[in-house]
Structures are given as structure tokens and as C-alpha cells.
Design an enzyme around this catalytic site. Structure first.
Site, PDB file in Angstrom:
ATOM      1  CG  HIS A  41      -5.516   1.768   5.407  1.00  0.00           C
ATOM      2  ND1 HIS A  41      -5.057   2.700   6.311  1.00  0.00           N
ATOM      3  CD2 HIS A  41      -4.522   0.873   5.220  1.00  0.00           C
ATOM      4  CE1 HIS A  41      -3.803   2.373   6.635  1.00  0.00           C
ATOM      5  NE2 HIS A  41      -3.462   1.273   5.985  1.00  0.00           N
ATOM      6  CB  SER A  77       5.821  -2.035  11.788  1.00  0.00           C
ATOM      7  OG  SER A  77       5.418  -0.702  12.055  1.00  0.00           O
ATOM      8  CG  ASN A 127      -1.751   1.203   1.398  1.00  0.00           C
ATOM      9  OD1 ASN A 127      -1.802   2.053   0.496  1.00  0.00           O
ATOM     10  ND2 ASN A 127      -2.430   1.329   2.531  1.00  0.00           N
ATOM     11  N   GLY A 184       3.049   2.087  10.809  1.00  0.00           N
ATOM     12  CA  GLY A 184       3.994   3.191  10.657  1.00  0.00           C
ATOM     13  C   GLY A 184       4.719   3.542  11.945  1.00  0.00           C
ATOM     14  CD  GLU A 233      -2.647   5.299   6.899  1.00  0.00           C
ATOM     15  OE1 GLU A 233      -2.663   5.377   5.654  1.00  0.00           O
ATOM     16  OE2 GLU A 233      -1.738   4.725   7.534  1.00  0.00           O
ATOM     17  CE  LYS A 273      -0.074   3.031   4.815  1.00  0.00           C
ATOM     18  NZ  LYS A 273       0.132   3.059   6.251  1.00  0.00           N
ATOM     19  CD  GLU A 328      -3.110  -2.600   7.290  1.00  0.00           C
ATOM     20  OE1 GLU A 328      -2.032  -2.832   6.750  1.00  0.00           O
ATOM     21  OE2 GLU A 328      -3.748  -1.554   7.099  1.00  0.00           O
TER      22      GLU A 328
HETATM   23  P1  13P Z   1       3.425   0.202   7.636  1.00  0.00           P
HETATM   24  O1  13P Z   1       3.931  -1.073   6.998  1.00  0.00           O
HETATM   25  O2  13P Z   1       4.141   1.417   7.154  1.00  0.00           O
HETATM   26  O3  13P Z   1       3.348   0.085   9.118  1.00  0.00           O
HETATM   27  O4  13P Z   1       1.912   0.375   7.112  1.00  0.00           O
HETATM   28  C1  13P Z   1       1.038  -0.682   7.172  1.00  0.00           C
HETATM   29  C2  13P Z   1      -0.197  -0.300   6.446  1.00  0.00           C
HETATM   30  O5  13P Z   1      -0.927   0.582   6.872  1.00  0.00           O
HETATM   31  C3  13P Z   1      -0.489  -0.991   5.178  1.00  0.00           C
HETATM   32  O6  13P Z   1      -1.779  -0.703   4.737  1.00  0.00           O
END
Ligand code: 13P
Length: 250
Positions: free
Chosen positions: A95, A213, A9, A173, A97, A11, A167
Site C-alpha cells: 500500500h 476515492s 481497507n 483519501g 501508505e 487502515k 491506487e
Molecule cells: P480512499 O478510498 O479513502 O481514497 O482510500 C483508498 C485506499 O487507499 C484503499 O487502500
């Protein structure tokens, strides 16, 4: 046998020249048939380019979001039909976010899932608890209700088009991953919940990805767990070498 999947992803990262560079590196790195289905999810303006670039390769392209309506006065939004028309057959929905910054609720996500399925798309459905919820031991209840509200009214046959991505928000992150044992514990719970609410056959067949992560250094031990069928990768998917290493860890 359920599918193994490693998805990146991106983003809101990578402009067009950067996306071109990363896709060129990834198509080269995944030139040998990988052990997992490899998916990349660039930002919407780069989807068409990405979909054309990966044609004939082992890589598939997914969108990061989609609107629930067929079309109409929804300034700034993208429909399922538009995605399909450029060769994008998979969409990430739910997601954390999108939930946190764009107010996406379980009810809205149920509508988005229904629209995606109507268009015969595959949905990578994301969910997971926040740190406070885990600390107060509500993580299983939170995950169960996210799944129930958005997915449990689907017909059993629709689940062929669903991939789940657990997740935990506290691991996204942050550099802090769920331990392989925590991931396995939750994935086993998810499978049992689906077995009870939908059917044992659906629970056995649905791929459940872990996200939060995941890096080359920890991917193998997470992917080795029996109920973890792959990963949804954020930061580490922005670098061809690290994403390829994660893809090879399955
Ligand atoms: P990270 O791997 O940067 O922690 O992000 C995970 C994520 O949100 C994938 O959709």
C-alpha cells in the site's frame, strides 16, 4: 473468467466495539450472495475476531500488512504463519501508505510477496504513481517498474494467488478519483504489460482493482470499465451502507 472483488481497507480505524458493529452490519448487508468477492481488512488486533465473525458468510478477511520473515526478533511485527493460524488467508502488500510512511521498497515487497505465497496466501498487491509522476507523464513507467521489481520474477503459476490494486496516490483519501477513462487506460496498460512480461493467459486471468476515492456515487461507472475488476476502498468502507452500495455496484 477473472474474479470480481470489492475489498475494504479499514487502515488504522475502528476499535474492537466499532469493528464488531461494522462486521455485524456487513454480514447482514451481504447476506445474499454478492456478485463480487467481498473482503474486509481490519487492523491487526481485530483480525482474529473478524475472521471468526465472517465464518460461513460471503465475506473474507485480509490483513493490511505482514512481515517477510518466518518468525524471530522483529518486535511489533506479524508473520504469515500467525495470520494463517487465525484463519486469515489474504494480505494487502505494498500500500502507498506503507511505502511512504514505513519505507517499504519494491525489493522488500518482493520478499513479502514470496513469503505470503510460500504460505499459500492470496496477495492484494498495491501500486500506483504519485501526483508529480502523473503530471510529468511518468505514470506508466512508474507502474511498470513497481510491477516488474516486485512481481515479474514470479512463476506464472504463482499469479493465481495475486490480485492487483492500482491506487494512484493522488486519488487516495483526496476525494479526487481517477476518471473511469484514466482507470481503464492504466488497467489496460497493466494487463498488456503482464501479457508481454509474464503471459497473455496470466494477464487475462489476473483481477485488477482500482483504489482511490471510490464512493457509492462513482463506483458503478468505474467498475463498468472492461479492465477494472473491482475496487479497493478506503474511507467509504468504514460505513456499512456505503460499502454495501459499492459492493452492489459491481
Ligand atoms: P480512499 O478510498 O479513502 O481514497 O482510500 C483508498 C485506499 O487507499 C484503499 O487502500
Amino acid at each position: 473468467m477473472r474474479k470480481k472483488i470489492v475489498a475494504g481497507n479499514w487502515k488504522m480505524n475502528k476499535n474492537l466495539p466499532e469493528a464488531k458493529g461494522l462486521l455485524a452490519d456487513l454480514t447482514a448487508k451481504f447476506a445474499q450472495q454478492p456478485n463480487a468477492e467481498i473482503i474486509v481488512a481490519p487492523t491487526s488486533v481485530n483480525l482474529q475476531f473478524a475472521a471468526e465473525t465472517v465464518k460461513g458468510s460471503a465475506i473474507k478477511v485480509a490483513a493490511q500488512n505482514m512481515h517477510q520473515a518466518e518468525n524471530g526478533a522483529f518486535t511489533g511485527e506479524i508473520s504469515a504463519d500467525m495470520l494463517k493460524s487465525i484463519g486469515v488467508e489474504t494480505v494487502i502488500l505494498g500500500h502507498s501508505e506503507r511505502r511512504a510512511y514505513f519505507g517499504e521498497t519494491d525489493a522488500l515487497l518482493a520478499d513479502k510477496v514470496a513469503t505470503a505465497l510460500k504460505h499459500d496466501m492470496t496477495v492484494i498487491f498495491c501500486f500506483g504513481e504519485e501526483l508529480e509522476e502523473r503530471k510529468s507523464d511518468k505514470h506508466f513507467a512508474v507502474v511498470e517498474s513497481q510491477l516488474k521489481n516486485a512481481l515479474f520474477s514470479l512463476d506464472a503459476s504463482a499469479w493465481k494467488q495475486i490480485v492487483l490494486a492500482y491506487e494512484p496516490v493522488w486519488a487516495i483519501g483526496t476525494g479526487e478519483t481517477a476518471s473511469p477513462e484514466q482507470a481503464q487506460e492504466m488497467h489496460a496498460f497493466i494487463r498488456k504489460t503482464i501479457a508481454d512480461a509474464v503471459s497473455p493467459a496470466v494477464a487475462e486471468e489476473v483481477s485488477i482493482l482500482y483504489g482511490g476515492s471510490v464512493k457509492p456515487a462513482n463506483a458503478q461507472e468505474i467498475f463498468a470499465k472492461p479492465d477494472v475488476d473491482g475496487g479497493l476502498i478506503g474511507g467509504a468502507s468504514l460505513d456499512a451502507e456505503s460499502f454495501a452500495a459499492i459492493g452492489a455496484a459491481i
